[in-house]
Design an enzyme around this catalytic site. Structure first.
Site, short mmCIF file in Angstrom:
data_model
loop_
_atom_site.label_atom_id
_atom_site.label_comp_id
_atom_site.label_asym_id
_atom_site.label_seq_id
_atom_site.Cartn_x
_atom_site.Cartn_y
_atom_site.Cartn_z
N ASP A 1 0.86 -1.18 0.00
CA ASP A 1 0.00 0.00 0.00
C ASP A 1 0.90 1.22 0.00
OD1 ASP A 1 -3.06 0.86 0.64
OD2 ASP A 1 -1.64 2.27 1.52
N TYR B 1 -2.22 12.70 1.53
CA TYR B 1 -2.72 11.96 2.70
C TYR B 1 -2.18 12.55 4.00
CZ TYR B 1 -4.86 8.38 -0.21
OH TYR B 1 -5.67 7.73 -1.11
#
Lengths: 371, 371
Positions: free
Chosen positions: A106, A181
């Site tokens: 990820d 993010y």
């Protein structure tokens, strides 16, 4: 005595010294080199015997065997367990016969590895406990050391061995997407805080992006050192920027990452990047293209000497097979305009995709005759 | 006797009849017509005394007076109350002095008006109780009659009176964006079900889009009949399509809507539409452009004879003022390449925007000297 010569060479490879000095062997044809895997050939601008194909998110929720093996295990936990990473990475290769594996991971794994307090929340995405919005927070982000991610090197090494001739693609999120993010604290539709920092405090922005580029480059180097045959840098959200802003605020940092892993083919991908392709091409060997522009137009924008990857709309895989087949032919035809074409979707496999459709698609692409 | 002639005209204007018949007045220049509002002049390709400016979502959550007046009233309820629609529509005109008002409404209002069971859920968006995914569901969608939306005509008529010379922009969502909500049942990141229907059952798709075009055209005609001076067709999600798919699956229907309201300037806007602008321009007078490409490049893609609208990134308004001012100058300079420029953001005002920044931005745009 070619047999003796052969035996001698085989012996020395095995570390057994020959019993006696032997006469110089007669000249003989070298053994045929193994053909380069189609995926790597296409990345380097070649026309392999069939177009290579893999799918973004091929290792994931569309596969029942993936859902089974992930049951009860969180995403970040799964990414840190070499046994699971190996199994999940191999699943689509076994099932579909794709031309490349991509490391199951990820984009936030390297951030977690340098101590950022974050989690991947089901149905939401990555959630960062303390968003990074000022210089002090940027300065607390440390570089990534190899031993922060021992599980990555272990998984890659085992995968390379088990995959044999099938290349393994290493994987990382690009600095802009990671920054988004970190600054937003989670997924965002408008990236407003990210842009507020970018436009409002350029020095802090470049410090953040510079550090993220170091972390990303180190994360990819671990994968290449362990045997990954190519890398893909994912800049999922960068399509939210104009070309001028991309060039000023993002490109130097993504370029630094690509330059750090130049020993293997580098794929650079983002979504909605029609007007950024020429910039994303710099430092890349392959430019990933989403479904919004045809590959011949993408190749024109990118310029000669680089391969393209893409670009069937993942949503098309929910349509009847005849529609998929027709669009696949169109993508393959348009891809011939480029210096090398790796067939892929224009974004990740949707979870609701029927895996049998993916297998059938691989077969269709593999049956295409070289021109 | 020019004085007597003048007095006579003044008298007749005031309704006081002249005491005696007068000789035929000498020919003289006609009185100056009222200048066309800058917004309408720019829409028609002119260069008004200052660039006109309004903001998408100017009537909305960035304004404390909006949040106050909306307290305790649901979105759809507010859209159906002429008193609230009038007040909310006027708020940004009063506060910022923008060059145009835009009717406070929501893209799903006409769907609700023809009986679709839907609601706008705070923090989610429109949610449709029974998604439309087959021909039978499409056939149940009826056309919109004028008396389905009496509150719209009432609000528009009162607004036009209260706004005086400031034009009111009518408003509707375009068929593709409406179709996406109906098919998905709510907001969607990938529009996968919408595309599955579009690619998989083209006849049903065109039936759905045709009906939505009728509904949308009727909804806009009500607004124009009541006095709206321009209309904007919002196709928020259409940037998810390639140009070829836009031309095949969407353009005929959006074009039909635009053609149905050709008596006033028509603005056509979508997000992420850099490669669709030339198609979206057909049938439109003004093409709205998001922040991803500069307006001079947009004008080149659109071709001559059409105005552009845009395109400051809404996220930029969270940056320091000097950055906003510099980018505003750049947008205005690039806009001069087009046949008419309406200054706007590249998408809606973000809720966290400081309204004082918007007011200041209007002042800066208005101080620009015509070339």
């Amino acid at each position: 005595m070619p047999e003796a010569g052969s035996a001698c060479r085989r012996g020395s490879i095995l570390g057994v010294p020959p019993p006696d000095p032997l006469p110089e062997p007669l000249p003989e044809p070298l053994p045929e080199p193994l053909p380069e895997p189609p995926f790597l050939a296409a990345c380097r601008g070649g026309r392999p015997e069939h177009p290579p194909v893999w799918f973004m998110r091929q290792a994931g929720r569309s596969l029942p065997e993936y859902r089974r093996v992930r049951e009860g295990t969180g995403m970040l936990e799964a990414c840190a367990r070499p046994d699971l990473v190996v199994e999940i990475t191999l699943q689509p290769v076994r099932r579909h016969g794709v031309d490349a594996a991509i490391l199951f991971s990820d984009i936030v794994v390297p951030l977690k590895a340098v101590g950022v307090d974050l989690d991947i929340v089901a149905g939401v995405g990555p959630v960062v406990a303390s968003p990074v919005r000022d210089r002090a927070a940027v300065d607390r982000l440390r570089v990534l050391e190899d031993d922060d991610v021992p599980f990555i090197g272990d998984a890659v090494a085992e995968l390379v061995e088990r995959l044999g001739p099938t290349p393994l693609i290493g994987f990382a999120g690009a600095p802009f997407t990671l920054a988004s993010y970190l600054v937003e604290g989670g997924p965002s539709k408008d990236h407003a805080r990210t842009k507020a920092l970018m436009y409002g405090d350029e020095a802090t922005w470049h410090a953040l992006m510079g550090r993220l580029a170091e972390i990303t480059a180190a994360f990819l180097r671990v994968q290449v050192a362990a045997g990954a045959g190519a890398v893909q840098l994912f800049d999922s959200w960068v399509g939210t920027l104009s070309a001028a802003d991309y060039a000023r605020y993002v490109q130097p940092h993504s370029r630094a990452v690509l330059d750090a892993v130049g020993s293997v083919p580098r794929i650079h991908f983002g979504v909605g990047t029609g007007d950024l392709l020429h910039l994303m091409a710099e430092g890349a060997d392959v430019v990933g293209v989403d479904w919004r522009i045809p590959l011949d137009e993408a190749a024109r924008r990118i310029g000669p000497g680089r391969a393209v990857q893409g670009n069937l709309d993942p949503a098309l895989l929910l349509a009847p097979w005849e529609v998929i087949a027709e669009r696949t032919r169109q993508v393959l035809a348009a891809g011939r305009a480029a210096s090398g074409h790796v067939f892929n979707l224009g974004h990740g496999v949707l979870p609701q995709t029927d895996p049998d459709v993916l297998t059938r698609l691989v077969d269709v692409v593999h049956q295409v005759e070289p021109e």
